[in-house]
Motif scaffolding. Structure first.
Motif, PDB file in Angstrom:
ATOM      1  N   GLN A  79      10.671  13.954 -12.952  1.00  0.00           N
ATOM      2  CA  GLN A  79      11.334  14.752 -11.932  1.00  0.00           C
ATOM      3  C   GLN A  79      11.804  16.089 -12.502  1.00  0.00           C
ATOM      4  O   GLN A  79      11.706  17.133 -11.845  1.00  0.00           O
ATOM      5  CB  GLN A  79      12.521  13.983 -11.351  1.00  0.00           C
ATOM      6  CG  GLN A  79      13.166  14.643 -10.143  1.00  0.00           C
ATOM      7  CD  GLN A  79      12.193  14.800  -8.985  1.00  0.00           C
ATOM      8  OE1 GLN A  79      11.581  13.822  -8.540  1.00  0.00           O
ATOM      9  NE2 GLN A  79      12.026  16.019  -8.507  1.00  0.00           N
ATOM     10  N   GLU A  80      12.293  16.071 -13.744  1.00  0.00           N
ATOM     11  CA  GLU A  80      12.742  17.320 -14.378  1.00  0.00           C
ATOM     12  C   GLU A  80      11.582  18.287 -14.557  1.00  0.00           C
ATOM     13  O   GLU A  80      11.704  19.487 -14.273  1.00  0.00           O
ATOM     14  CB  GLU A  80      13.387  17.017 -15.737  1.00  0.00           C
ATOM     15  CG  GLU A  80      14.798  16.476 -15.650  1.00  0.00           C
ATOM     16  CD  GLU A  80      15.478  16.477 -17.016  1.00  0.00           C
ATOM     17  OE1 GLU A  80      15.504  17.541 -17.656  1.00  0.00           O
ATOM     18  OE2 GLU A  80      15.961  15.411 -17.423  1.00  0.00           O
ATOM     19  N   VAL A  81      10.464  17.773 -15.058  1.00  0.00           N
ATOM     20  CA  VAL A  81       9.293  18.632 -15.253  1.00  0.00           C
ATOM     21  C   VAL A  81       8.796  19.159 -13.918  1.00  0.00           C
ATOM     22  O   VAL A  81       8.422  20.337 -13.784  1.00  0.00           O
ATOM     23  CB  VAL A  81       8.177  17.864 -15.991  1.00  0.00           C
ATOM     24  CG1 VAL A  81       6.921  18.727 -16.092  1.00  0.00           C
ATOM     25  CG2 VAL A  81       8.637  17.437 -17.371  1.00  0.00           C
ATOM     26  N   MET A  82       8.802  18.318 -12.914  1.00  0.00           N
ATOM     27  CA  MET A  82       8.371  18.723 -11.587  1.00  0.00           C
ATOM     28  C   MET A  82       9.268  19.834 -11.050  1.00  0.00           C
ATOM     29  O   MET A  82       8.793  20.821 -10.453  1.00  0.00           O
ATOM     30  CB  MET A  82       8.385  17.515 -10.639  1.00  0.00           C
ATOM     31  CG  MET A  82       7.694  17.745  -9.309  1.00  0.00           C
ATOM     32  SD  MET A  82       7.650  16.239  -8.308  1.00  0.00           S
ATOM     33  CE  MET A  82       6.457  15.273  -9.228  1.00  0.00           C
ATOM     34  N   ASN A  83      10.580  19.710 -11.276  1.00  0.00           N
ATOM     35  CA  ASN A  83      11.508  20.759 -10.844  1.00  0.00           C
ATOM     36  C   ASN A  83      11.261  22.065 -11.592  1.00  0.00           C
ATOM     37  O   ASN A  83      11.368  23.153 -11.022  1.00  0.00           O
ATOM     38  CB  ASN A  83      12.951  20.301 -11.044  1.00  0.00           C
ATOM     39  CG  ASN A  83      13.393  19.278 -10.014  1.00  0.00           C
ATOM     40  OD1 ASN A  83      12.710  19.054  -9.020  1.00  0.00           O
ATOM     41  ND2 ASN A  83      14.524  18.634 -10.256  1.00  0.00           N
ATOM     42  N   ASP A  84      10.945  21.934 -12.885  1.00  0.00           N
ATOM     43  CA  ASP A  84      10.607  23.143 -13.661  1.00  0.00           C
ATOM     44  C   ASP A  84       9.419  23.865 -13.028  1.00  0.00           C
ATOM     45  O   ASP A  84       9.423  25.098 -12.879  1.00  0.00           O
ATOM     46  CB  ASP A  84      10.270  22.775 -15.104  1.00  0.00           C
ATOM     47  CG  ASP A  84      11.485  22.315 -15.898  1.00  0.00           C
ATOM     48  OD1 ASP A  84      12.619  22.556 -15.431  1.00  0.00           O
ATOM     49  OD2 ASP A  84      11.295  21.717 -16.974  1.00  0.00           O
ATOM     50  N   LYS A  85       8.415  23.101 -12.678  1.00  0.00           N
ATOM     51  CA  LYS A  85       7.206  23.697 -12.104  1.00  0.00           C
ATOM     52  C   LYS A  85       7.482  24.281 -10.720  1.00  0.00           C
ATOM     53  O   LYS A  85       6.973  25.356 -10.366  1.00  0.00           O
ATOM     54  CB  LYS A  85       6.102  22.637 -12.022  1.00  0.00           C
ATOM     55  CG  LYS A  85       5.528  22.236 -13.367  1.00  0.00           C
ATOM     56  CD  LYS A  85       4.275  21.393 -13.178  1.00  0.00           C
ATOM     57  CE  LYS A  85       3.411  21.437 -14.427  1.00  0.00           C
ATOM     58  NZ  LYS A  85       2.091  20.821 -14.214  1.00  0.00           N
ATOM     59  N   LYS A  86       8.287  23.583  -9.948  1.00  0.00           N
ATOM     60  CA  LYS A  86       8.620  24.083  -8.618  1.00  0.00           C
ATOM     61  C   LYS A  86       9.437  25.363  -8.710  1.00  0.00           C
ATOM     62  O   LYS A  86       9.264  26.293  -7.907  1.00  0.00           O
ATOM     63  CB  LYS A  86       9.380  23.011  -7.829  1.00  0.00           C
ATOM     64  CG  LYS A  86       8.508  21.840  -7.390  1.00  0.00           C
ATOM     65  CD  LYS A  86       9.286  20.851  -6.541  1.00  0.00           C
ATOM     66  CE  LYS A  86       8.386  19.730  -6.042  1.00  0.00           C
ATOM     67  NZ  LYS A  86       9.096  18.790  -5.147  1.00  0.00           N
ATOM     68  N   PHE A  87      10.338  25.418  -9.698  1.00  0.00           N
ATOM     69  CA  PHE A  87      11.111  26.648  -9.872  1.00  0.00           C
ATOM     70  C   PHE A  87      10.189  27.816 -10.215  1.00  0.00           C
ATOM     71  O   PHE A  87      10.368  28.928  -9.714  1.00  0.00           O
ATOM     72  CB  PHE A  87      12.160  26.489 -10.969  1.00  0.00           C
ATOM     73  CG  PHE A  87      12.879  27.774 -11.280  1.00  0.00           C
ATOM     74  CD1 PHE A  87      13.853  28.269 -10.421  1.00  0.00           C
ATOM     75  CD2 PHE A  87      12.546  28.521 -12.411  1.00  0.00           C
ATOM     76  CE1 PHE A  87      14.501  29.472 -10.685  1.00  0.00           C
ATOM     77  CE2 PHE A  87      13.192  29.715 -12.691  1.00  0.00           C
ATOM     78  CZ  PHE A  87      14.172  30.190 -11.822  1.00  0.00           C
ATOM     79  N   ALA A  88       9.200  27.561 -11.076  1.00  0.00           N
ATOM     80  CA  ALA A  88       8.266  28.629 -11.447  1.00  0.00           C
ATOM     81  C   ALA A  88       7.526  29.148 -10.213  1.00  0.00           C
ATOM     82  O   ALA A  88       7.326  30.364 -10.059  1.00  0.00           O
ATOM     83  CB  ALA A  88       7.280  28.118 -12.492  1.00  0.00           C
ATOM     84  N   ILE A  89       7.139  28.239  -9.322  1.00  0.00           N
ATOM     85  CA  ILE A  89       6.440  28.644  -8.088  1.00  0.00           C
ATOM     86  C   ILE A  89       7.362  29.478  -7.206  1.00  0.00           C
ATOM     87  O   ILE A  89       6.978  30.534  -6.683  1.00  0.00           O
ATOM     88  CB  ILE A  89       5.935  27.398  -7.329  1.00  0.00           C
ATOM     89  CG1 ILE A  89       4.880  26.658  -8.153  1.00  0.00           C
ATOM     90  CG2 ILE A  89       5.382  27.780  -5.965  1.00  0.00           C
ATOM     91  CD1 ILE A  89       4.489  25.305  -7.592  1.00  0.00           C
ATOM     92  N   LEU A  90       8.622  29.014  -7.037  1.00  0.00           N
ATOM     93  CA  LEU A  90       9.578  29.722  -6.180  1.00  0.00           C
ATOM     94  C   LEU A  90       9.985  31.056  -6.794  1.00  0.00           C
ATOM     95  O   LEU A  90      10.161  32.054  -6.083  1.00  0.00           O
ATOM     96  CB  LEU A  90      10.805  28.846  -5.943  1.00  0.00           C
ATOM     97  CG  LEU A  90      10.562  27.556  -5.148  1.00  0.00           C
ATOM     98  CD1 LEU A  90      11.819  26.696  -5.113  1.00  0.00           C
ATOM     99  CD2 LEU A  90      10.111  27.877  -3.731  1.00  0.00           C
ATOM    100  N   ALA A  91      10.164  31.079  -8.108  1.00  0.00           N
ATOM    101  CA  ALA A  91      10.528  32.324  -8.779  1.00  0.00           C
ATOM    102  C   ALA A  91       9.441  33.369  -8.594  1.00  0.00           C
ATOM    103  O   ALA A  91       9.713  34.570  -8.444  1.00  0.00           O
ATOM    104  CB  ALA A  91      10.781  32.063 -10.259  1.00  0.00           C
TER     105      ALA A  91
END
Length: 717
Positions: free
Chosen positions: A585-597
């Motif tokens: 879940q943490e890694v997934m959030n990292d990736k989602k943040f990169a997409i949103l950023a």
């Protein structure tokens, strides 16, 4: 010579035989030692700094504290309360042992003279925290008063010579006082140790001002939020390498000090079958018919129906009724009986009859002359004489004096009876007289104990009251239903004697296998009472993959439980697979943040962020020391607090802020300081106190790890 030669040929064999005999001769005392150590180990509930605490010693500590609670009116503790008490006593024991060891190294002691001085001075705050000692705080001075203790001890001691009751009270006090003194010594030693550490805590004016501003400088922002949930999980699927890298990055976060065990378990709650419910419904319908007829009194019907709620036959206020009953009586007419209805919150079937509704005073002031010191016929004559005197205008007080009484006016309210389950006939008649006698009138009440001349002097607070009969029956399962469930559960367990088997075939039987990581410090399985034997098996006997026996009559005698040991996790770093879900879940959030950023890259205004899909909201009262609650993600985001404080009023955030649940941009609309007086000295004291508490928490954890604390209480409780 031939014989001698033959004996010589046996030489090596004889040496071996003699060696074995000699070994057992020497080893016998050693064996006794080993057996004694093993026996001692079997009676050990814990170990601190290499010192064992036996079950008897530990139970003495528990009994000691229970005795103090009993003196305070707290007796018959439930299972959860006892578990909490045992946990408190164990943690207190460990803490005291650690403090004593550290204090001995530092040369810190509490002398008898210091103890006496603290008791005589009476101002030390710890005196108000210790059971029994807190009972002797002088209310006018706020200080502990040792003279009151001595006066009480002397009075009880003198009285005990003539009364077994006072002798018991005196013994209980002395027992409690020894406990209080022991506790006082321990607390004083701990305070000395903390004071020494406290002297190492520093603060300065710059830190104080920053802390004050962090608590009192408030910001108001326009927040643009883009939740991680707005991105499909498929777009941010982690790879094994990414999960492993995240594990290595945060490995220290997954370090544990205790061994844990991954378990699979099935906890099946037995409930009433359709046949059980139908049988209960038939009984309730029979009660409905009887309540609607005049063949029996309401009280007789309720009693015969074995209701959990007794019928007292007195009107009560609406607030005294349970919600499910109150909502029904509002619309019922006197004499009406409901159909049976289910209350799921307490698993009962209920029938309600509204016997009557009345407007009645909630508070009645009265005084009474009681005639109980003579035969009933003489009491009746005295009662009649008193009534004649009252009618003749003789003051009530004067009449009372003739009978050696000084009746004080007393208030009687609905609260005096409305929560009672059982009221005898005399008490009910007494209460009815108070409720129904008009103000200024006097009533001669003839009871089985004598006569009571009641005079009502005032009535206040007319409220609507309900005379309600309630038949409440639990929806219980029958013995046949339990037996059927037990047989089915036992068959399931017997056919699946591995953890994998339990999980694979649970659905075939309608069961649900759950997973849990447990420590030996827990008291039961999944908070189900009565599963201590399962816990003990899990930590003392179970092998990986093994399935336990069926534990029946758990919970409130309604649970069947089976446990399987899936994995043993030694103390230290948890393996990656144990925490893999959280890491994923943490890694997934990292990736989602990169997409949103990336989506928000180059955005310099709230309107542009909104156009990019962000949810905009106004957030007020943000300080550095309080997390920002983000409505769009439904949780606080502490990282925003620092980002907001670091941005000037009127400015837009320089970077996209990465939170736990989303990506954020914001604009600071306003910044104000609360109207609070700045006291630098007080703030510095607070900083040092906070630092001390943090140091103590971390320090004791380190000391506990070094002390190699072992907790075996699960074997006994």
């Amino acid at each position: 010579m031939a014989a001698i030669g033959k004996i010589r040929s046996w030489g090596p064999v004889l040496v071996i035989i003699l060696g074995v005999v000699l070994f057992f001769f020497i080893a016998e005392p050693f064996g006794d030692f080993i057996r004694s150590r093993s026996a001692a180990s079997g009676q050990t509930v814990g170990e601190v700094l290499g010192e064992r605490l036996s079950i008897q010693e530990y139970q003495n500590l528990v009994d000691e504290y229970q005795q103090i609670l009993k003196m305070q009116g707290r007796d018959n503790l439930g299972e959860d309360e006892m578990n909490s008490l045992r946990d408190y006593i164990w943690s207190n024991y460990v803490r005291n042992k650690l403090v004593e060891a550290e204090a001995e190294k530092l040369g810190i002691t509490v002398t008898d003279e210091e103890m006496i001085n603290v008791l005589q001075d009476g101002t030390n705050p710890v005196l108000q925290q210790i059971p029994l000692m807190s009972e002797f705080i002088n209310q006018s001075t706020g200080k502990f008063d040792l003279s009151q203790v001595n006066m009480y001890r002397q009075a009880v001691s003198q009285a005990s010579s003539n009364s077994p009751q006072y002798a018991e009270q005196a013994a209980a006090f002395e027992y409690g006082w020894r406990f209080a003194e022991k506790t006082l010594r321990q607390m004083l030693l701990a305070n000395k140790y903390q004071a020494l550490l406290g002297g190492c805590m520093l603060s300065n004016p710059i830190q104080a001002k920053a802390t004050f501003d962090g608590n009192n400088v408030e910001s108001q922002i326009l927040l643009a939020a883009m939740p991680y949930s707005s991105i499909n999980d498929n777009e941010a699927e982690p790879t094994e390498a990414e999960i492993k890298a995240k594990y290595n990055e945060h490995k220290n976060s997954y370090k544990t000090d205790d061994e844990t065990r991954d378990v699979k378990y099935v906890a099946y709650q037995v409930v009433a079958s359709e046949a059980d419910r139908a049988e209960l419904m038939a009984q309730m319908m029979d009660a409905v018919a009887k309540l609607q007829s005049d063949s029996l009194t309401t009280a007789e019907v309720v009693r015969a129906a074995q209701s959990q709620t007794a019928y007292i036959g007195l009107p009560v206020k609406r607030m005294a009724l349970s919600t499910d009953v109150a909502v029904r009586v509002d619309s019922m007419r006197p004499g009406q009986v409901t159909e049976p209805f289910e209350n799921r919150s307490d698993n009962t079937l209920n029938v309600v009859k509204l016997v009557g509704r009345v407007m009645q005073a909630d508070s009645v002031e009265f005084r009474v002359i009681s005639i109980m010191d003579r035969p009933l016929d003489a009491a009746a004559k005295s009662g009649d004489s008193i009534m004649l005197a009252v009618k003749a205008g003789i003051p009530f007080d004067s009449i009372a004096k003739n009978y050696g009484q000084t009746p004080e006016k007393t208030w009687f309210t609905s609260a005096n009876y409305q929560n009672q389950q059982n009221i005898d006939a005399d008490t009910k008649a007494y209460f009815e007289a108070l409720l129904n006698t008009p103000k200024g009138e006097t009533k001669n009440l003839k009871l089985s104990r004598g006569n009571f001349i009641i005079q009502v002097t005032d009535r206040k607070g007319d409220v609507e009251k309900y005379d309600v009969a309630i038949i409440k029956r639990p929806i219980n399962f029958s013995n046949d239903t339990y037996t059927e469930a037990f047989n089915k559960f036992s068959q399931y367990v017997s056919e699946n004697q591995t953890a994998a088997g339990l999980e694979e075939h649970a659905a075939d039987y309608g069961f649900d296998v759950k997973k849990r990581t447990m420590t030996s410090a827990e008291h039961n399985i999944a908070n189900i009472h009565g599963t201590h034997d399962a816990l003990k098996w899990l930590f003392d006997e179970a092998k990986v993959g093994q399935v336990s026996q069926v534990y029946d009559r758990c919970g409130d005698n309604d649970y069947l439980v089976v446990v399987a040991l899936d994995k043993v996790n030694p103390a230290g770093y948890q393996p990656l697979e144990t925490v893999e879900d959280a890491l994923k879940q943490e890694v997934m959030n990292d990736k989602k943040f990169a997409i949103l950023a990336e989506k928000l890259n180059g955005v310099t205004s709230i309107s542009a962020a909104q156009a990019a899909g962000a949810k905009v909201d106004t957030v007020k009262f943000i300080t550095f020391n309080s997390p920002v609650f983000v409505q769009a993600v439904g949780q606080p985001e502490s990282v925003l607090s620092g980002a907001v404080v670091g941005t000037e009023k009127g400015q837009f955030s320089k970077n996209v802020v990465k939170g736990k649940a989303g990506a954020y941009l914001f604009q600071v609309l306003d910044r104000t300081t609360r109207d609070v007086q700045y006291d630098e000295a007080a703030v510095q004291r607070g900083i040092r106190q906070t630092a001390l508490q943090q140091a103590l928490g971390l320090g004791f954890q380190i000391l506990q790890n070094k002390a190699k604390v072992e907790d075996f209480r699960y074997r006994f409780f």
